[in-house]
Scaffold this active site. Structure first.
Site, mmCIF file in Angstrom:
data_model
loop_
_atom_site.group_PDB
_atom_site.id
_atom_site.type_symbol
_atom_site.label_atom_id
_atom_site.label_comp_id
_atom_site.label_asym_id
_atom_site.label_seq_id
_atom_site.Cartn_x
_atom_site.Cartn_y
_atom_site.Cartn_z
ATOM 1 N N ARG A 178 0.856 -1.143 -0.094
ATOM 2 C CA ARG A 178 0.061 0.140 -0.199
ATOM 3 C C ARG A 178 0.956 1.440 -0.182
ATOM 4 O O ARG A 178 1.546 1.410 0.687
ATOM 5 C CB ARG A 178 -0.802 0.083 1.196
ATOM 6 C CG ARG A 178 -2.176 -0.855 1.199
ATOM 7 C CD ARG A 178 -3.069 -0.505 2.116
ATOM 8 N NE ARG A 178 -2.715 -0.474 3.507
ATOM 9 C CZ ARG A 178 -3.200 0.076 4.657
ATOM 10 N NH1 ARG A 178 -4.266 0.492 4.353
ATOM 11 N NH2 ARG A 178 -2.784 -0.024 5.986
ATOM 12 N N ASP A 219 0.095 -3.588 12.710
ATOM 13 C CA ASP A 219 0.676 -3.743 11.356
ATOM 14 C C ASP A 219 1.009 -5.448 11.564
ATOM 15 O O ASP A 219 2.082 -5.941 12.151
ATOM 16 C CB ASP A 219 1.810 -3.230 11.287
ATOM 17 C CG ASP A 219 2.257 -3.552 9.834
ATOM 18 O OD1 ASP A 219 2.444 -4.578 9.370
ATOM 19 O OD2 ASP A 219 2.405 -2.339 8.977
ATOM 20 N N ASP A 237 4.686 -6.401 10.374
ATOM 21 C CA ASP A 237 5.670 -6.155 11.430
ATOM 22 C C ASP A 237 5.680 -7.180 12.685
ATOM 23 O O ASP A 237 6.706 -7.640 13.196
ATOM 24 C CB ASP A 237 5.448 -4.792 11.851
ATOM 25 C CG ASP A 237 5.956 -3.716 10.994
ATOM 26 O OD1 ASP A 237 6.597 -4.058 10.063
ATOM 27 O OD2 ASP A 237 5.674 -2.619 11.025
ATOM 28 N N THR A 281 -1.085 7.582 -0.656
ATOM 29 C CA THR A 281 -2.414 7.183 -1.321
ATOM 30 C C THR A 281 -3.424 6.129 -0.874
ATOM 31 O O THR A 281 -4.322 5.867 -1.237
ATOM 32 C CB THR A 281 -2.105 7.027 -2.910
ATOM 33 O OG1 THR A 281 -1.402 5.793 -2.998
ATOM 34 C CG2 THR A 281 -1.333 8.173 -3.434
HETATM 35 N N1 URA Z 1 -2.644 -3.785 7.336
HETATM 36 C C1 URA Z 1 -2.143 -4.192 8.771
HETATM 37 O O1 URA Z 1 -1.195 -4.689 8.896
HETATM 38 N N2 URA Z 1 -2.950 -3.594 9.713
HETATM 39 C C2 URA Z 1 -4.099 -3.113 9.654
HETATM 40 O O2 URA Z 1 -4.536 -2.730 10.620
HETATM 41 C C3 URA Z 1 -4.386 -2.489 8.174
HETATM 42 C C4 URA Z 1 -3.513 -2.973 7.192
#
Ligand code: URA
Length: 208
Positions: free
Chosen positions: A103, A199, A202, A107
Site C-alpha cells: 500500500r 501492523d 511487522d 495514497t
Molecule cells: N494492514 C495491517 O497490517 N494492519 C491494519 O490494521 C491494516 C492494514
C-alpha cells in the site's frame, strides 16, 4: 457476496491473543499459523467428495475422499506469507502463487512489485491470504490478477476485516467469498483497522 465470520470459540480466543499488544513475535507468528489452519478448515467445507472403496482391517468400506479439486494458496506479500505454512500443513499438495502488492503510504493504493503463479492457476480453487482486509485495495487487486490469469473460483481468507474493505470487495468482486474472524469498527487516518491488531506484517516478522 458472502461474508462468513468465523465465530468458533477457539478462533475467537486465538484472535484475542493476536490483538494483545503484549503478544510477542514468536507467539504471534505461531497463532497466525494456527488460526489460518482453522480458517482453512472452514473454507474447505464445500469441497466436493467422492465415494471410494477402502479395505479396513475388518472389511471393505465405502468411504468419502476429496474429489481431487486442486487448490492454490495466494498469499499477498508480505503479511500473507504468515498464513501459508499452517494451511500447507493441512493441504501439503496445494500450490503457492505469490502476489507482491504494497500500500502506498500516501495514497493507500496498491502497487505491484512481484507476481508468480502456477501455470494451471485457472484450474485451481484459489485462496487469497491476507491477514488484514482494511481498505480492500490490495485484496481487490489480487482478485483482479487472478481473474486476468483465468481463475474462476476465488475465496479471500483474512483474519481481521474492516467495513471499507468488505464494501470494496463487495463492489468489485461480488463473487469472491470473504472468510474472516471479525469485522472491526473502522480505519484510522493511517489506514489501520481500529481496534485491529496493529501492523500484521511487522508483528509476524518482528520488524518493529
Ligand atoms: N494492514 C495491517 O497490517 N494492519 C491494519 O490494521 C491494516 C492494514
Amino acid at each position: 457476496m458472502a461474508v462468513t465470520v468465523l465465530t468458533h470459540p477457539l478462533i475467537q480466543h486465538k484472535l484475542t491473543i493476536l490483538r494483545d499488544i503484549d503478544t510477542g513475535v514468536k507467539i504471534f507468528r505461531e497463532v497466525v499459523g494456527e488460526i489460518s489452519m482453522l480458517m482453512c478448515y472452514e473454507a474447505m467445507r464445500d469441497l466436493p467428495l467422492e465415494e471410494i472403496k477402502v479395505m479396513t482391517p475388518v472389511a471393505e468400506a465405502n468411504s468419502m475422499a476429496l474429489a481431487g479439486k486442486k487448490l492454490a494458496l495466494v498469499p499477498i506479500l508480505r503479511a500473507g506469507l504468515g498464513m501459508v505454512d499452517g494451511i500447507l500443513s493441512l493441504i501439503p499438495s496445494a500450490k503457492v502463487a505469490h502476489i507482491g502488492l504494497y500500500r502506498d503510504p500516501e495514497t493507500l493504493q496498491p502497487v505491484e512489485y512481484y507476481c508468480k503463479m502456477p501455470p494451471d492457476i485457472a484450474d485451481r480453487d484459489c485462496f487469497i491470504l491476507d491477514p488484514m482486509l482494511a481498505t480492500g485495495g490490495t485484496a481487490a487487486e489480487a482478485a483482479r490478477f487472478l481473474k486476468d490469469a483465468g481463475a474462476r473460483s476465488i475465496k479471500l481468507l483474512t483474519i481481521l476485516s474492516a467495513p471499507p474493505g468488505v464494501d470494496k470487495m463487495e463492489s468489485s468482486h461480488p463473487d469472491v467469498e470473504i472468510i474472516t474472524c471479525a469485522v472491526d469498527g473502522h480505519l484510522n487516518n493511517h489506514g489501520y483497522i481500529v481496534p485491529g491488531l496493529g501492523d500484521a506484517g511487522d508483528r509476524i516478522f518482528g520488524t518493529k
